[in-house]
Write a protein that holds these residues in place. Structure first.
Motif, short mmCIF file in Angstrom:
data_model
loop_
_atom_site.label_atom_id
_atom_site.label_comp_id
_atom_site.label_asym_id
_atom_site.label_seq_id
_atom_site.Cartn_x
_atom_site.Cartn_y
_atom_site.Cartn_z
N ALA A 1 -7.11 -6.63 0.07
CA ALA A 1 -7.86 -7.78 0.58
C ALA A 1 -8.46 -7.44 1.94
O ALA A 1 -7.94 -6.59 2.68
CB ALA A 1 -6.95 -9.00 0.70
N LEU B 1 -9.92 -2.98 4.46
CA LEU B 1 -9.04 -3.54 3.44
C LEU B 1 -7.58 -3.28 3.77
O LEU B 1 -7.23 -2.23 4.33
CB LEU B 1 -9.37 -2.95 2.06
CG LEU B 1 -10.82 -3.05 1.60
CD1 LEU B 1 -10.99 -2.38 0.25
CD2 LEU B 1 -11.28 -4.50 1.55
N SER C 1 -10.76 -10.80 -1.88
CA SER C 1 -10.33 -9.61 -2.62
C SER C 1 -11.48 -8.63 -2.76
O SER C 1 -12.66 -8.99 -2.67
CB SER C 1 -9.81 -10.01 -4.00
OG SER C 1 -10.86 -10.52 -4.79
N SER C 2 -11.12 -7.38 -2.99
CA SER C 2 -12.15 -6.36 -3.17
C SER C 2 -12.98 -6.63 -4.42
O SER C 2 -14.16 -6.28 -4.48
CB SER C 2 -11.51 -4.97 -3.25
OG SER C 2 -10.56 -4.91 -4.30
N GLU C 3 -12.37 -7.27 -5.44
CA GLU C 3 -13.11 -7.58 -6.67
C GLU C 3 -14.20 -8.62 -6.41
O GLU C 3 -15.25 -8.62 -7.06
CB GLU C 3 -12.16 -8.09 -7.75
CG GLU C 3 -11.21 -7.04 -8.33
CD GLU C 3 -10.01 -6.78 -7.44
OE1 GLU C 3 -9.86 -7.52 -6.43
OE2 GLU C 3 -9.24 -5.86 -7.73
N ASP D 1 -2.68 -5.06 -0.84
CA ASP D 1 -3.30 -5.94 -1.85
C ASP D 1 -4.82 -5.82 -1.91
O ASP D 1 -5.48 -6.59 -2.60
CB ASP D 1 -2.92 -7.41 -1.58
CG ASP D 1 -3.26 -7.84 -0.16
OD1 ASP D 1 -3.97 -7.09 0.53
OD2 ASP D 1 -2.82 -8.93 0.24
#
Length: 262
Positions: free
Chosen positions: A179, A173, A126-128, A177
């Motif tokens: 990702a 990405l 995930s980007s987080e 979502d």
């Protein structure tokens, strides 16, 4: 005094002829005297013992008063026995979960290209999670941007390493979502376990991996699919690359321009 009185009473009884009665009375008086003496002796011993106990207690209290507080409390060592750690509440709970990424990754792992990975960055993350992973790399810089892929704007995260002027990685990405669905490796520091990276040549690629054909890639550049790595390699085009076709032979010194990890 009581014994003397008893003897005088016995003497009187003997004179008057009541000898037996006098002896009986004497025995009673003697028994009473002995009981009284024993009672006095017991009371005397009890008093001496009580005084001794009180003196002992007073001595102990006096000694305790002279002991410093620091010496009265024994220090608790962190390690009770060699090799055994003192238990601390929650000390062993999820240790690995709290370790930073740099504490668990070697320098080789930070820059290893393998299936689905470029160092610690991986397809599907995930980007987080990217910002947390980036902490393992010293002085890393990353920025969010949009690029055009096949005529469509796509969100990416550009990552730049220290002492490098261009982005080392581009994390593409998924717009739904956020990702990572593809990683573009530009930096020479990232290599496979066979030492192949963007500093390698076409001949070195041929010597280490099997592949079939050269295809039209991003921007019309020549692309080679490496199934073993689940990745694609972009080559720097030359006179041998004409309208998406290979003419003649690819020069052995042709450089790899980027590696795309899927």
């Amino acid at each position: 005094m009581v014994i003397l009185s008893s003897q005088m009473f016995l003497l009187q009884e003997c004179i008057t002829g009541n000898k037996d009665r006098g002896i009986l009375i004497l025995m009673k008086y003697t028994a009473a005297v002995l009981i009284a003496l024993f009672s006095l002796l017991i009371l005397s011993c009890g008093a001496d013992s009580s005084d001794a106990e009180q003196e002992s207690v007073a001595e102990v209290a006096s000694e305790l008063d002279t002991v410093p507080v620091e010496s009265a409390i024994e220090p608790v060592n962190a390690i009770d026995e060699p090799g055994e750690s003192a238990s601390q509440p929650g000390a062993d709970d999820n240790k690995a979960d709290h370790l930073p990424a740099e504490a668990v990754a070697s320098d080789e792992e930070l820059f290893l290209i393998e299936n689905g990975h470029a160092g610690l960055f991986e397809v599907g993350m995930s980007s987080e999670a990217i910002e947390n992973i980036a902490q393992a790399y010293e002085d890393i810089e990353f920025e969010e941007a949009d690029i055009m892929l096949e005529g469509t704007p796509a969100p990416v995260i550009r990552i730049t390493l220290p002492r490098e002027t261009s982005e080392a990685l581009v994390l593409e990405l998924d717009g739904e979502d956020a990702a990572v669905f593809r990683i573009r490796v530009n930096s020479e520091r990232f290599v496979t376990d066979k030492g192949i990276g963007t500093a390698s040549t076409f001949s070195e690629l041929q010597a280490n991996y099997e592949f079939e054909g050269v295809f039209w890639g991003d921007g019309g550049n020549p692309l080679i699919v490496i199934e073993e790595l689940e990745a694609s390699v972009l080559l720097e085009p030359g006179d041998w690359w004409v309208m998406g076709e290979v003419e003649g032979e690819i020069p052995p010194e042709t450089k790899i321009s980027a590696i795309l990890i899927l």
